[in-house]
Design a protein around this motif. Structure first.
Motif, PDB file in Angstrom:
ATOM      1  N   LEU A   1      -5.670   4.601  -7.656  1.00  0.00           N
ATOM      2  CA  LEU A   1      -5.764   4.443  -6.326  1.00  0.00           C
ATOM      3  C   LEU A   1      -6.992   3.833  -5.727  1.00  0.00           C
ATOM      4  O   LEU A   1      -7.034   3.030  -4.794  1.00  0.00           O
ATOM      5  CB  LEU A   1      -5.755   5.817  -5.749  1.00  0.00           C
ATOM      6  N   LEU A   2      -8.206   3.803  -6.440  1.00  0.00           N
ATOM      7  CA  LEU A   2      -9.329   3.064  -5.906  1.00  0.00           C
ATOM      8  C   LEU A   2      -8.943   1.704  -6.181  1.00  0.00           C
ATOM      9  O   LEU A   2      -9.508   0.735  -5.274  1.00  0.00           O
ATOM     10  CB  LEU A   2     -10.411   3.491  -6.793  1.00  0.00           C
TER      11      LEU A   2
ATOM     12  N   ASN B   1     -17.420  10.749  -4.494  1.00  0.00           N
ATOM     13  CA  ASN B   1     -18.235   9.876  -5.560  1.00  0.00           C
ATOM     14  C   ASN B   1     -17.867   9.950  -6.681  1.00  0.00           C
ATOM     15  O   ASN B   1     -18.370   9.110  -7.353  1.00  0.00           O
ATOM     16  CB  ASN B   1     -19.673  10.456  -5.095  1.00  0.00           C
ATOM     17  N   LYS B   2     -17.060  10.969  -7.096  1.00  0.00           N
ATOM     18  CA  LYS B   2     -16.485  11.044  -8.340  1.00  0.00           C
ATOM     19  C   LYS B   2     -15.195  10.057  -8.492  1.00  0.00           C
ATOM     20  O   LYS B   2     -14.411  10.127  -7.731  1.00  0.00           O
ATOM     21  CB  LYS B   2     -16.151  12.388  -8.727  1.00  0.00           C
ATOM     22  N   ASN B   3     -15.224   9.322  -9.386  1.00  0.00           N
ATOM     23  CA  ASN B   3     -13.922   8.182  -9.709  1.00  0.00           C
ATOM     24  C   ASN B   3     -12.981   9.268 -10.491  1.00  0.00           C
ATOM     25  O   ASN B   3     -12.625   9.158 -11.596  1.00  0.00           O
ATOM     26  CB  ASN B   3     -14.367   6.976 -10.507  1.00  0.00           C
TER      27      ASN B   3
ATOM     28  N   THR C   1     -16.372   4.313  18.039  1.00  0.00           N
ATOM     29  CA  THR C   1     -15.596   3.181  17.387  1.00  0.00           C
ATOM     30  C   THR C   1     -16.439   2.216  16.679  1.00  0.00           C
ATOM     31  O   THR C   1     -15.999   1.232  16.254  1.00  0.00           O
ATOM     32  CB  THR C   1     -14.823   2.671  18.784  1.00  0.00           C
ATOM     33  N   ASP C   2     -17.724   2.037  17.085  1.00  0.00           N
ATOM     34  CA  ASP C   2     -18.665   1.213  16.542  1.00  0.00           C
ATOM     35  C   ASP C   2     -18.945   1.211  15.289  1.00  0.00           C
ATOM     36  O   ASP C   2     -19.754   0.426  14.498  1.00  0.00           O
ATOM     37  CB  ASP C   2     -19.836   0.923  17.489  1.00  0.00           C
ATOM     38  N   VAL C   3     -18.770   2.589  14.431  1.00  0.00           N
ATOM     39  CA  VAL C   3     -19.231   2.808  13.023  1.00  0.00           C
ATOM     40  C   VAL C   3     -18.483   1.965  12.075  1.00  0.00           C
ATOM     41  O   VAL C   3     -17.223   1.361  12.237  1.00  0.00           O
ATOM     42  CB  VAL C   3     -18.844   4.290  12.788  1.00  0.00           C
ATOM     43  N   GLY C   4     -19.376   1.585  11.120  1.00  0.00           N
ATOM     44  CA  GLY C   4     -18.665   0.580   9.922  1.00  0.00           C
ATOM     45  C   GLY C   4     -18.339   1.611   9.028  1.00  0.00           C
ATOM     46  O   GLY C   4     -18.613   2.689   8.792  1.00  0.00           O
ATOM     47  N   ILE C   5     -17.303   1.067   8.175  1.00  0.00           N
ATOM     48  CA  ILE C   5     -16.849   1.660   6.765  1.00  0.00           C
ATOM     49  C   ILE C   5     -16.519   0.948   5.932  1.00  0.00           C
ATOM     50  O   ILE C   5     -16.161  -0.262   6.002  1.00  0.00           O
ATOM     51  CB  ILE C   5     -15.595   2.467   7.489  1.00  0.00           C
ATOM     52  N   SER C   6     -16.602   1.249   4.676  1.00  0.00           N
ATOM     53  CA  SER C   6     -16.194   0.621   3.131  1.00  0.00           C
ATOM     54  C   SER C   6     -14.964   1.241   2.690  1.00  0.00           C
ATOM     55  O   SER C   6     -14.832   2.449   2.936  1.00  0.00           O
ATOM     56  CB  SER C   6     -17.397   0.341   2.252  1.00  0.00           C
ATOM     57  N   PHE C   7     -14.331   0.628   1.594  1.00  0.00           N
ATOM     58  CA  PHE C   7     -13.177   1.228   1.225  1.00  0.00           C
ATOM     59  C   PHE C   7     -13.629   2.538   0.276  1.00  0.00           C
ATOM     60  O   PHE C   7     -13.022   3.334  -0.158  1.00  0.00           O
ATOM     61  CB  PHE C   7     -12.213   0.385   0.493  1.00  0.00           C
ATOM     62  N   TYR C   8     -15.016   2.499  -0.123  1.00  0.00           N
ATOM     63  CA  TYR C   8     -15.459   3.854  -0.821  1.00  0.00           C
ATOM     64  C   TYR C   8     -15.303   4.862   0.038  1.00  0.00           C
ATOM     65  O   TYR C   8     -15.363   6.158  -0.539  1.00  0.00           O
ATOM     66  CB  TYR C   8     -16.641   3.607  -1.288  1.00  0.00           C
ATOM     67  N   ALA C   9     -15.250   4.769   1.356  1.00  0.00           N
ATOM     68  CA  ALA C   9     -15.389   6.172   2.184  1.00  0.00           C
ATOM     69  C   ALA C   9     -13.924   6.686   1.959  1.00  0.00           C
ATOM     70  O   ALA C   9     -13.900   8.089   2.447  1.00  0.00           O
ATOM     71  CB  ALA C   9     -15.407   5.556   3.612  1.00  0.00           C
TER      72      ALA C   9
ATOM     73  N   MET D   1       0.720  -1.239   0.069  1.00  0.00           N
ATOM     74  CA  MET D   1       0.051  -0.021  -0.070  1.00  0.00           C
ATOM     75  C   MET D   1       0.924   1.151  -0.064  1.00  0.00           C
ATOM     76  O   MET D   1       1.940   1.398   0.905  1.00  0.00           O
ATOM     77  CB  MET D   1      -0.973  -0.028   1.074  1.00  0.00           C
ATOM     78  N   THR D   2       0.462   2.260  -0.742  1.00  0.00           N
ATOM     79  CA  THR D   2       1.576   3.472  -0.989  1.00  0.00           C
ATOM     80  C   THR D   2       1.244   4.105   0.314  1.00  0.00           C
ATOM     81  O   THR D   2       0.172   4.170   0.870  1.00  0.00           O
ATOM     82  CB  THR D   2       0.947   4.228  -2.091  1.00  0.00           C
ATOM     83  N   PRO D   3       2.078   4.872   0.563  1.00  0.00           N
ATOM     84  CA  PRO D   3       1.995   5.712   1.965  1.00  0.00           C
ATOM     85  C   PRO D   3       1.094   6.850   1.931  1.00  0.00           C
ATOM     86  O   PRO D   3       0.305   7.241   3.071  1.00  0.00           O
ATOM     87  CB  PRO D   3       3.766   6.453   2.078  1.00  0.00           C
ATOM     88  N   SER D   4       0.683   7.525   0.691  1.00  0.00           N
ATOM     89  CA  SER D   4      -0.357   8.441   0.463  1.00  0.00           C
ATOM     90  C   SER D   4      -1.673   7.741   0.857  1.00  0.00           C
ATOM     91  O   SER D   4      -2.610   8.376   1.291  1.00  0.00           O
ATOM     92  CB  SER D   4      -0.503   9.104  -0.932  1.00  0.00           C
ATOM     93  N   LEU D   5      -1.753   6.592   0.313  1.00  0.00           N
ATOM     94  CA  LEU D   5      -3.090   5.938   0.691  1.00  0.00           C
ATOM     95  C   LEU D   5      -3.227   5.561   2.054  1.00  0.00           C
ATOM     96  O   LEU D   5      -4.322   5.731   2.695  1.00  0.00           O
ATOM     97  CB  LEU D   5      -3.327   4.591  -0.334  1.00  0.00           C
TER      98      LEU D   5
END
Length: 70
Positions: free
Chosen positions: A41-42, A34-36, A22-30, A1-5
Motif C-alpha cells: 500500500l505504501l 511510522n511502522k511499515n 487549508t494551508d497545511v502541507g502533507i506528504s504521502f507518508y501521512a 488507486m485502490t478504493p481503500s487507499l
C-alpha cells in the motif's frame, strides 16, 4: 488507486484540514503509521504521488484531496 487507499487519503486530508486549515502541507507518508506494516500500500501511494503526478515531497492538503476525489 485502490478504493481503500483513496478513502484513507480523503479521511486523512479531511482530518488535517479540520485540525490545521487549508494551508497545511502533507506528504504521502501521512497516510501510514511510522511502522511499515503494509509495504504494498505504501508503494501504491508513493507511485501515485511521485511517478503518476510528479508531486513535491510536501503538497497542500487541499490539492491532494482534490486530485484523489477527481
Amino acid at each position: 488507486m485502490t478504493p481503500s487507499l483513496k478513502t484513507k487519503i480523503i479521511e486523512v486530508c479531511d482530518k488535517k484540514i479540520a485540525k490545521k486549515g487549508t494551508d497545511v502541507g502533507i506528504s504521502f507518508y501521512a497516510f501510514f503509521k511510522n511502522k511499515n506494516d503494509n509495504p504494498e500500500l505504501l508503494m501504491e501511494a508513493a507511485t501515485w504521488w511521485i511517478q503518476t503526478h510528479q508531486l513535491d515531497h510536501f503538497e497542500k492538503v487541499v490539492k491532494i484531496r482534490e486530485l484523489v476525489q477527481g
